[in-house]
Design an enzyme around this catalytic site. Structure first.
Site, PDB file in Angstrom:
ATOM      1  N   GLU A  90      -7.825   4.902  15.256  1.00 56.58           N
ATOM      2  CA  GLU A  90      -7.370   3.389  15.430  1.00 56.58           C
ATOM      3  C   GLU A  90      -6.912   3.198  16.632  1.00 56.58           C
ATOM      4  OE1 GLU A  90      -4.808   2.111  12.408  1.00 56.58           O
ATOM      5  OE2 GLU A  90      -6.066   2.716  10.802  1.00 56.58           O
TER       6      GLU A  90
ATOM      7  N   ARG B 206       0.911  -1.083  -0.154  1.00 56.26           N
ATOM      8  CA  ARG B 206       0.141  -0.003   0.124  1.00 56.26           C
ATOM      9  C   ARG B 206       0.736   1.306  -0.069  1.00 56.26           C
ATOM     10  NH1 ARG B 206      -2.473   0.670   6.098  1.00 56.26           N
ATOM     11  NH2 ARG B 206      -0.316   0.742   7.386  1.00 56.26           N
TER      12      ARG B 206
ATOM     13  N   GLU C 186      -3.765   7.345   6.527  1.00 55.66           N
ATOM     14  CA  GLU C 186      -2.323   7.656   7.131  1.00 55.66           C
ATOM     15  C   GLU C 186      -1.471   8.071   6.096  1.00 55.66           C
ATOM     16  OE1 GLU C 186      -2.244   4.101  10.851  1.00 55.66           O
ATOM     17  OE2 GLU C 186      -1.388   3.828   8.803  1.00 55.66           O
TER      18      GLU C 186
END
Length: 692
Positions: free
Chosen positions: A313, A112, A151
């Site tokens: 998170e 990713r 992120e």
């Protein structure tokens, strides 16, 4: 004014990936979430190929069913824009979207965050998928907000694709206008680096000693930040136009990104991802580590951006990919402790990562609340307790703000320049951690306070004490703001290596500490790095009540230039024995202290004693070092909540000198009270916020 999360009740939830689970599990999952007290889920941030399985063909059926079912169970939904993981069809057809290392290695599809922010086709395709998603879900009653990407700048925070080199040139043209101005800013006359054509200008590239032009390297990081902000704003502007009633955030605070400006320009508030057990992977430097308690500082940084924020998170199990980041399982009680750690520091919404541990892929060891077997476990029992508690007290706490009279000053230019400049960057990181330890263990709540180009004395006025450990880059404007703060009654503490660089990273042709030399009433007469094989001299205090400490890291040997400046400590040892090491000067209604070395915990403790700095609960309660104190209050004059967090693996004894209502249990507490390992108290208090 800082942008913050606005909710009327505490939102507790979890991250969920319906595309990864058989559909027959969904209803049971959502039902159990509600039974645990959850009210919100995040989904969709890694699902681009579900929404757009081939270029230009969009399908929403899977997520329509999942979101509809979540709504039926009373759950609100945060949708992530799926741009952190471009699909295989996209990277195959448009390889120019892929990120590239400084050495020219292209990062391929398969993980990713393998894209760059500046490829025009990627920006266009991202804009299209965001527009499709926002248009499709703008009126869904369950959808309340959006997370941009996932992120930003995590995994990698440098970008060297051809698109980035080209965009950097355009960024520099806007910033400097001419090559002559660029050459002057980068000092290119040194080592014959002068540019005569814009096509010669690039981001930093490999050099024979891996030491590129430092001024180019600083501008490069500013450019990386601006690129990420522009990428986020592209998406946020689309959502805001199509779904103006939805809020917008993004998660995480990572390198080479001005998260304050990102929030100001693109978001409604910031969200943070909190994994305190990462301390087992990245331990504290130096003695007496804070371990998981260090995450309170990271939460303070999030709070500096949005006083009330979301933890998107929150760690709920052992963490690890198949090839790295192996963190142990939270011990019984630690997940609850970490949840209240986040809340104590300003979180009004919190989602655990993740609902169920993945059974395939890179994160099969990044455990969630549910294990693979999907049966009851101790983590679910612990979160059930948290959900029950927050259902009772959440409405009382939301909207209150963390209270601190002390701030540690930070700024992005010194953070980024200090990555490369080892003459002060490592000192800065060491000193910030030292101050965190000293303030935490003395039960003095503190804020992270970021100096921005637009910072005014009014922004700083509510702090009685500000610590700016090693601001090598210090502009004249910021120096004036700090001088005005001291004049108005504030106390300011500097460490060595202050003020000798301008905003370009050039060293000033003036005595150190540059633009604050007059304020401090000193000049740096000499200086030396303390090498790894050298024994640092001692800082000897004139006040016998203070304990001498080692003068670690770097020593500025000071010369007093103002008649009203007071030498409060001298060096003992080495060739500068007896020379001034710490100087205090009273200016206007305030004072400034220049400490000529890097800080360690004991040094910071002694400066606290020099300043008479105490806990706001001094005389009200006696707390052991292992218990953190945090205060949240509704202002003005509203209810106040005192959080006590026990990070120890052993019971801790607390003495309360007045009666408090423990809002978690409803009982009144007074006198000596035992806190179990990892226990939490939330006490209703009418005491003042802090005092120095």
């Amino acid at each position: 004014m800082a942008k913050r999360l606005h909710v009327d009740r505490f939102m507790l939830g979890v991250c969920y990936y319906p595309e990864q689970w058989p559909e027959h599990l969904w209803a049971d999952d959502f039902q159990r979430m509600r039974e645990l007290g959850f009210s919100i889920v995040r989904m969709g941030e890694f699902a681009w190929s579900i929404f757009e399985p081939e270029e230009g063909r969009f399908t929403f059926d899977l997520f329509d069913r999942a979101i509809d079912l979540a709504h039926q169970h009373g759950l609100k939904v945060i949708l992530g824009t799926p741009t952190a993981t471009p699909p295989a069809w996209l990277t195959h057809k448009y390889p120019e979207v892929l990120n590239v290392s400084r050495e020219g290695v292209v990062y391929q599809h398969g993980q990713r965050r393998h894209y760059n922010y500046n490829a025009p086709i990627y920006r266009a395709l991202c804009a299209r998928i965001v527009e499709q998603l926002a248009s499709h879900y703008k009126d869904h009653p369950a959808v309340v907000g959006w997370q941009i990407d996932n992120e930003l700048n995590c995994e990698i925070d440098v970008f060297y694709s051809p698109a980035d080199h080209a965009a950097f040139r355009e960024w520099l043209k806007r910033k400097y206008g001419t090559l002559a101005a660029l050459n002057e800013a980068w000092g290119t006359v040194f080592w014959n680096q002068t540019y005569s054509d814009w096509d010669q200008v690039h981001l930093t590239r490999p050099t024979v000693s891996q030491s590129p032009n430092p001024h180019q390297a600083l501008d490069e990081k500013r450019f990386f930040s601006d690129s990420a902000i522009s990428f986020a704003k592209l998406q946020a502007d689309i959502i805001r136009r199509i779904a103006p009633h939805h809020w917008i955030t993004t998660n995480g605070i990572f390198g080479h990104l001005d998260s304050h400006r990102l929030t100001e320009e693109a978001l409604d508030f910031i969200s943070y991802d909190s994994y305190p057990n990462f301390h087992t992977i990245w331990p504290d430097e130096g003695p007496r580590p804070l371990f998981d308690r260090r995450w309170s500082w990271h939460l303070s940084v999030a709070r500096s951006i949005s006083p009330n924020f979301c933890v998107m998170e929150q760690q709920s199990g052992p963490g690890g990919w198949v090839n790295r980041m192996a963190a142990p399982s939270p011990k019984p009680g630690q997940m609850r402790l970490w949840t209240y750690q986040s809340i104590a520091h300003g979180a009004d919404m919190l989602l655990y990562f993740r609902w169920r541990t993945a059974v395939f892929g890179t994160e099969i060891y990044w455990h969630g609340l549910n294990d693979y077997h999907n049966r009851p476990n101790r983590r679910l029992a612990e979160v059930a307790r948290i959900g029950e508690e927050l259902s009772r007290i959440g409405e009382r706490i939301v909207g209150s703000r963390y209270v601190a009279d002390v701030g540690i000053l930070c700024d992005y230019d010194n953070e980024w320049d200090g990555e490369f400049d080892v003459w002060y960057g490592p000192l800065m990181r060491k000193s910030v951690l030292a101050w965190c330890k000293a303030l935490q263990r003395n039960h003095i709540p503190a804020d992270a306070v970021f100096i921005r180009p637009e910072t005014t004395v009014g922004d700083l006025a509510r702090y009685k004490v500000l610590i700016y450990p090693h601001p090598a880059i210090l502009t004249e404007r910021v120096a004036q703001v700090l001088s005005d703060y001291v004049q108005a009654g504030g106390t300011l503490v500097f460490g060595c290596r202050t003020g000798y660089k301008d905003e370009r990273g050039h060293c000033r042709m003036a005595p150190m500490p540059g633009p604050v030399a007059g304020l401090c009433g000193i000049e740096v007469a000499d200086f030396t790095l303390i090498g790894p094989q050298q024994t640092p001299p001692v800082i000897h205090w004139m006040d016998a009540r203070l304990t001498d400490v080692a003068a670690e890291g770097f020593n500025d040997i000071l010369r007093v230039t103002a008649g009203d400046a007071e030498v409060v400590a001298v060096y003992k040892g080495d060739y500068y024995d007896g020379e001034p090491a710490v100087v205090r000067r009273r200016v206007g209604q305030g004072q400034v202290v220049y400490y000529g070395a890097a800080f360690h915990e004991e040094a910071a403790r002694q400066v606290c004693r020099l300043l008479g700095l105490q806990s706001p609960m001094s005389g009200v309660m006696d707390l052991p070092e292992d218990v953190e104190l945090a205060v949240r209050a509704h202002e003005p004059g509203g209810a106040r909540y005192v959080f006590l967090l026990n990070y120890s693996h052993a019971p801790q004894s607390v003495r309360l000198h007045q009666s408090f209502a423990d809002v978690l249990t409803g009982r009144s507490v007074h006198g000596r009270v035992e806190m179990a390992p990892f226990d939490v108290f939330v006490l209703a208090s009418g005491e003042p916020a802090a005092r120095a």
